[in-house]
Motif scaffolding. Structure first.
Motif, short mmCIF file in Angstrom:
data_model
loop_
_atom_site.label_atom_id
_atom_site.label_comp_id
_atom_site.label_asym_id
_atom_site.label_seq_id
_atom_site.Cartn_x
_atom_site.Cartn_y
_atom_site.Cartn_z
N ASN A 14 21.45 -26.19 1.54
CA ASN A 14 21.78 -26.96 1.36
C ASN A 14 21.88 -28.03 0.56
OD1 ASN A 14 23.26 -25.91 3.77
ND2 ASN A 14 21.60 -26.16 5.18
N SER A 15 21.10 -28.90 0.56
CA SER A 15 20.48 -29.56 -1.29
C SER A 15 21.22 -29.63 -2.06
CB SER A 15 19.50 -29.92 -0.14
OG SER A 15 18.64 -29.04 -1.49
N LYS A 16 21.38 -30.44 -3.33
CA LYS A 16 22.18 -30.43 -4.60
C LYS A 16 20.77 -29.85 -5.69
CE LYS A 16 25.52 -31.99 -3.19
NZ LYS A 16 27.24 -30.90 -3.76
N GLY A 17 19.53 -29.51 -4.84
CA GLY A 17 18.56 -28.77 -5.71
C GLY A 17 18.84 -27.81 -6.63
N ILE A 18 19.88 -27.09 -6.42
CA ILE A 18 20.37 -25.52 -7.38
C ILE A 18 21.97 -26.37 -8.26
CG2 ILE A 18 21.40 -23.80 -7.64
CD1 ILE A 18 19.95 -23.14 -5.78
N SER A 19 22.14 -26.06 -9.98
CA SER A 19 23.08 -26.47 -10.73
C SER A 19 23.83 -25.50 -10.47
CB SER A 19 22.48 -27.15 -11.88
OG SER A 19 21.70 -28.09 -12.00
N LEU A 20 23.33 -23.74 -11.05
CA LEU A 20 24.06 -22.65 -11.16
C LEU A 20 25.06 -22.15 -10.23
CD1 LEU A 20 20.87 -20.98 -12.79
CD2 LEU A 20 22.81 -22.22 -13.73
N PRO A 21 26.52 -22.04 -10.47
CA PRO A 21 27.14 -21.42 -9.80
C PRO A 21 26.83 -20.38 -8.56
CG PRO A 21 28.04 -21.36 -11.17
CD PRO A 21 26.50 -22.16 -11.80
N MET A 22 26.55 -20.04 -7.53
CA MET A 22 25.78 -18.96 -7.19
C MET A 22 26.81 -17.84 -6.64
SD MET A 22 23.71 -20.51 -3.46
CE MET A 22 23.28 -19.19 -2.90
N THR A 23 27.19 -18.27 -6.70
CA THR A 23 28.82 -17.33 -6.72
C THR A 23 28.83 -16.27 -8.49
OG1 THR A 23 30.53 -18.07 -7.67
CG2 THR A 23 30.20 -17.91 -4.92
N ARG A 24 28.45 -17.13 -9.18
CA ARG A 24 28.40 -16.50 -10.75
C ARG A 24 27.13 -15.83 -10.57
NH1 ARG A 24 31.26 -18.49 -15.17
NH2 ARG A 24 33.22 -19.13 -13.72
N VAL A 25 25.47 -16.30 -9.97
CA VAL A 25 24.50 -15.11 -10.10
C VAL A 25 24.92 -14.19 -9.22
CG1 VAL A 25 22.05 -15.08 -9.29
CG2 VAL A 25 23.55 -17.48 -10.26
N LYS A 26 25.17 -14.00 -8.32
CA LYS A 26 25.43 -12.98 -7.02
C LYS A 26 26.69 -12.08 -8.29
CE LYS A 26 27.20 -11.55 -2.83
NZ LYS A 26 27.75 -12.28 -1.36
N LEU A 27 27.04 -12.47 -8.83
CA LEU A 27 28.63 -11.41 -9.38
C LEU A 27 27.77 -10.54 -10.95
CD1 LEU A 27 31.20 -10.38 -10.34
CD2 LEU A 27 31.26 -12.11 -12.00
N LEU A 43 19.82 -14.23 -2.90
CA LEU A 43 20.69 -14.86 -4.09
C LEU A 43 20.01 -16.21 -3.72
CD1 LEU A 43 23.36 -15.01 -5.07
CD2 LEU A 43 24.62 -15.18 -3.25
N LEU A 44 19.98 -17.29 -2.80
CA LEU A 44 19.22 -18.31 -3.22
C LEU A 44 17.50 -18.17 -4.16
CD1 LEU A 44 19.35 -21.81 -2.71
CD2 LEU A 44 18.09 -20.85 -1.23
N LEU A 45 17.20 -18.19 -4.02
CA LEU A 45 15.94 -17.50 -4.04
C LEU A 45 16.26 -16.97 -6.32
CD1 LEU A 45 13.33 -15.89 -2.01
CD2 LEU A 45 13.22 -18.63 -3.45
N THR A 46 16.72 -16.08 -6.20
CA THR A 46 17.30 -15.88 -7.74
C THR A 46 17.90 -17.02 -8.40
OG1 THR A 46 17.61 -13.70 -6.98
CG2 THR A 46 18.43 -13.89 -9.63
N THR A 47 18.75 -17.43 -8.45
CA THR A 47 19.48 -18.51 -8.44
C THR A 47 18.26 -19.84 -8.60
OG1 THR A 47 21.07 -18.00 -7.12
CG2 THR A 47 21.07 -20.00 -8.12
#
Length: 117
Positions: A14-27, A43-47
């Protein structure tokens, strides 16, 4: 998963702690034939792990780099990958660039033998 870990995962997502788009990582993760489904925590941990790895590579490359104009260059990344054992698995992805004339000179010095058919 324990509720404490679950709360941390929810807070991080929920925070802004992730810069990479999770949808791309999931893809990218789904492109593997071994992966059928991906839960949100994985997905969150991998991202986040990917983001931290890229930051570590960039910082290591910047510290070992030429230092010109406070800029990170491709050559800085390639040198770090070649010199540091931690990153050597990336040598095929980030090879050192060489000039065509240098490549042709290498070919003249070490000719490639044709395979017998």
């Amino acid at each position: 998963m324990s509720s404490n870990v679950e709360e941390k995962v929810n807070h991080a997502s929920n925070s802004k702690g992730i810069s990479l788009p999770m949808t791309r990582v999931k893809l990218i993760m789904k492109s593997s034939p071994d992966v059928s489904s991906i839960n949100q925590e994985a997905l969150l941990l991998t991202t986040k792990a990917t983001e931290l790895f890229v930051q570590h590579l960039a910082l290591s490359s910047f510290n070992n780099g030429s230092g010109k104009d406070q800029t990170l260059l491709y050559s800085d990344l390639a040198n770090t990958v070649e010199e540091k054992e931690t990153f050597q698995f990336l040598t095929d992805i980030l090879p050192k660039k060489i000039l065509v004339r240098d490549y042709l000179k290498l070919l003249e010095e070490n000719p490639i033998e044709e395979a017998d058919n």
